[in-house]
Scaffold this active site. Structure first.
Site, PDB file in Angstrom:
ATOM      1  N   HIS A 118       0.838  -1.197   0.000  1.00  0.00           N
ATOM      2  CA  HIS A 118       0.000   0.000   0.000  1.00  0.00           C
ATOM      3  C   HIS A 118       0.876   1.252   0.000  1.00  0.00           C
ATOM      4  O   HIS A 118       1.906   1.291   0.660  1.00  0.00           O
ATOM      5  CB  HIS A 118      -0.907   0.020   1.235  1.00  0.00           C
ATOM      6  CG  HIS A 118      -2.042  -0.934   1.136  1.00  0.00           C
ATOM      7  ND1 HIS A 118      -3.190  -0.643   0.442  1.00  0.00           N
ATOM      8  CD2 HIS A 118      -2.198  -2.187   1.624  1.00  0.00           C
ATOM      9  CE1 HIS A 118      -4.014  -1.679   0.505  1.00  0.00           C
ATOM     10  NE2 HIS A 118      -3.429  -2.627   1.228  1.00  0.00           N
ATOM     11  N   GLY A 147       7.395 -22.080   7.379  1.00  0.00           N
ATOM     12  CA  GLY A 147       6.138 -21.574   7.912  1.00  0.00           C
ATOM     13  C   GLY A 147       6.210 -20.135   8.386  1.00  0.00           C
ATOM     14  O   GLY A 147       7.181 -19.712   8.987  1.00  0.00           O
ATOM     15  N   ALA A 165      11.656 -20.262   9.495  1.00  0.00           N
ATOM     16  CA  ALA A 165      10.296 -19.993   9.973  1.00  0.00           C
ATOM     17  C   ALA A 165      10.188 -18.598  10.575  1.00  0.00           C
ATOM     18  O   ALA A 165      11.029 -18.181  11.374  1.00  0.00           O
ATOM     19  CB  ALA A 165       9.887 -21.039  11.001  1.00  0.00           C
ATOM     20  N   ARG A 171      14.672  -7.822   1.661  1.00  0.00           N
ATOM     21  CA  ARG A 171      15.695  -7.533   0.652  1.00  0.00           C
ATOM     22  C   ARG A 171      16.149  -8.831   0.002  1.00  0.00           C
ATOM     23  O   ARG A 171      15.875  -9.921   0.511  1.00  0.00           O
ATOM     24  CB  ARG A 171      16.860  -6.760   1.245  1.00  0.00           C
ATOM     25  CG  ARG A 171      17.513  -7.431   2.384  1.00  0.00           C
ATOM     26  CD  ARG A 171      18.543  -6.538   3.040  1.00  0.00           C
ATOM     27  NE  ARG A 171      18.636  -7.005   4.424  1.00  0.00           N
ATOM     28  CZ  ARG A 171      19.143  -6.344   5.409  1.00  0.00           C
ATOM     29  NH1 ARG A 171      19.633  -5.172   5.211  1.00  0.00           N
ATOM     30  NH2 ARG A 171      19.177  -6.847   6.608  1.00  0.00           N
TER      31      ARG A 171
END
Length: 190
Positions: A118, A147, A165, A171
Site C-alpha cells: 500500500h 512456515g 520460519a 531484501r
C-alpha cells in the site's frame, strides 16, 4: 466439514492414493481450470478448497505442482515444476508485481508472498485511497520457504536458499543462503 474434507479424510494435502482422493484431485483441477486465466497441467494436485483465482492476471502452474486446502493463489503468479503451496499459504501477484517461483520450491503453511504494498506517503488522504505500489517477487529453484515467512514486493530469492520460519524477507537473498529474523538476514550459506 465439507464434502471434500470428508472424501479426503481430512488430509492436509491432495493425493491420488485412493478412489476418493483421485476424485478430490480431479475436482480441484477442474475448479482451478474454470478460470480462463489459469493454466494447470493434469499432473498437478490441486485441492478444491484451495482459492485459485487469476483476478485480472494469469496463473501458470508447472508440472506436478501441489496446492493444499486453504492455500490462496491469486493474480499474476507462475510456478515452475514440482512446487508446493501448503495449507493457508498466501501467494498474490499483481500487474507489475508478478510472483514467480522456480522449480522445486516448497512454500510451507501460513507463508505469505504479496507482489504489492500500500502507498501511504500522503497524510491528507486515507491509505486505502492512495493505491498500491507493485513490484515483482522472484524465487529461484529449489527454495524452501518455511512456515509463516513473509516475502515483500520487490524481493529476489536466489536458488537453493532456505528461509527460516517466521522470517520477514525485505531484501534480496543470495543463492544458497539460509536467512532468519525480522528483518531477515543471512545466518549461513549452504
Amino acid at each position: 466439514m465439507s464434502v471434500w474434507s470428508w472424501l479426503d479424510r481430512g488430509a492436509s494435502q491432495p493425493s491420488r492414493t485412493t478412489p476418493a482422493s483421485r476424485l478430490v484431485a480431479r475436482a480441484g483441477l477442474a475448479r482451478a481450470r474454470r478460470h480462463d486465466g489459469v493454466t494447470a497441467p493434469a499432473s498437478c494436485l490441486l485441492h478444491p478448497e484451495a482459492r485459485i483465482h487469476p483476478r485480472d492476471g494469469r496463473i501458470v502452474l508447472g508440472e506436478r505442482c501441489l496446492i493444499a486446502p486453504g492455500a490462496v493463489v491469486q493474480g499474476d503468479v507462475t510456478f515452475g515444476d514440482d512446487c508446493s503451496a501448503q495449507a493457508y499459504a498466501v501467494i498474490v501477484g499483481y500487474p507489475g508485481g508478478r510472483v514467480t517461483l522456480g522449480s522445486g520450491v516448497r512454500v510451507a503453511p501460513h507463508a505469505m508472498l504479496i507482489g504489492a504494498n500500500h502507498v501511504f506517503a500522503g497524510r491528507d488522504r486515507p491509505i486505502h485511497a492512495q493505491g498500491l505500489e507493485a513490484a515483482p517477487i522472484t524465487v529461484g529453484d529449489d527454495v524452501w520457504i518455511a512456515g509463516r515467512v513473509t516475502i515483500v514486493a520487490g524481493v529476489t530469492v536466489g536458488s537453493g536458499s532456505v528461509l527460516a520460519a517466521g522470517a520477514v524477507v525485505t531484501r534480496d537473498v543470495p543463492p544458497f543462503s539460509v536467512v532468519a529474523g525480522v528483518p531477515a538476514r543471512v545466518i549461513k550459506t549452504r
